[in-house]
Design an enzyme around this catalytic site. Structure first.
Site, PDB file in Angstrom:
ATOM      1  CG  ASP A  97      -2.052   1.021   1.480  1.00  0.00           C
ATOM      2  OD1 ASP A  97      -2.478   1.310  -0.074  1.00  0.00           O
ATOM      3  OD2 ASP A  97      -2.739   1.342   2.117  1.00  0.00           O
ATOM      4  CG  ASN A 101      -7.901  -2.137  -5.610  1.00  0.00           C
ATOM      5  OD1 ASN A 101      -6.844  -3.009  -5.518  1.00  0.00           O
ATOM      6  ND2 ASN A 101      -8.189  -1.323  -4.752  1.00  0.00           N
TER       7      ASN A 101
END
Length: 252
Positions: free
Chosen positions: A30, A78
């Site tokens: 991330d 996502n």
């Protein structure tokens, strides 16, 4: 690589400080977008920088005694990002598999993909399938890439397969237990992760390996993924080696 800490024993199985290191490390990569934005660049610039970081981490694994590395590349959630970013990521995945992962394959890396492939485009799926076949004989680091993956989605798909076997008489409902479902998961050929790392300062697991990580150790670190190094991975492995993992038992 000169920046990898010399912390592995000669047999690669134990760290010089503390107990055995993690056999299987899973990473939530991330912070790519924030890394790029901090430099005044578009988010995709950060994703490209993050993709380059993977090779260093994979190449560090043997010296650190890590046999299995699983990385979270793209989640089922996502797809909610902008069409431009999603399209750019899919293009990056195709390019990365064609070049970087093929290069890793020549270094005896065994590559697998987990996740639902039905929503991915045919060209990308073909690249994934071909790389899995090309590396199935490799017995070095086992690199698993979670692509269009979500832990809840994985459990739901596994349950459907299990229910189908019950309906067809191939599985007795009375025989279903906590040892049965893992055989239907995407990760059925992998050991459970020992250590899960999330970069970028966020302290959540984001639907990643929900079933498999029941007894994993977690590390939430502030480093953004494009800045993550083999040295930091080594530090986290040393820290893992000092932990007392009792799995519900009590010391006598």
């Amino acid at each position: 690589m000169s920046n990898i800490p010399d912390i592995a024993s000669k047999d690669g199985g134990a760290l010089s400080m503390g107990g055995p290191g993690p056999r299987h490390v899973a990473i939530i990569m991330d912070g790519n977008g924030r890394w790029a934005q901090a430099r005044g660049r578009p988010r995709l610039f950060g994703h490209h920088a993050g993709a380059k970081r993977i090779r260093e981490v994979v190449e560090a694994c043997p010296k650190l005694g890590i046999e299995y590395l699983t990385i979270f590349a793209f989640s089922t959630e996502n797809w909610k990002r902008t069409q431009t970013e999603v399209a750019g990521l899919m293009s990056l995945f195709r390019r990365y598999i064609s070049k970087e992962m093929t290069a890793l394959a020549t270094k005896n890396v065994r590559v697998r993909f987990i996740g639902d492939r039905l929503k991915l485009d045919e060209k990308l799926v073909k690249l994934m399938d071909n790389l899995e076949v090309e590396t199935e004989g490799n017995d070095g680091t086992h690199l698993t890439v979670a692509l269009n993956y979500g832990g809840r989605d994985e459990v739901a798909r596994a349950t459907k397969r299990l229910a189908r076997d019950v309906a067809e008489g191939q599985l007795n409902p009375e025989d279903v237990n906590e040892e049965t479902l893992p055989r239907y998961l995407d990760t059925h050929v992998l050991p459970d992760p020992d250590l899960v790392i999330r970069t970028s300062g966020e302290a959540r697991i984001s639907n990643f390996l929900l079933w498999q990580s029941a007894y994993a150790e977690y590390e939430f670190i502030d480093t953004l993924w494009p800045d993550f190094t083999a040295a930091e991975l080594g530090r986290l492995c040393r820290k893992f080696g000092r932990r007392d993992r009792r799995f519900g038992k009590v010391k006598t």
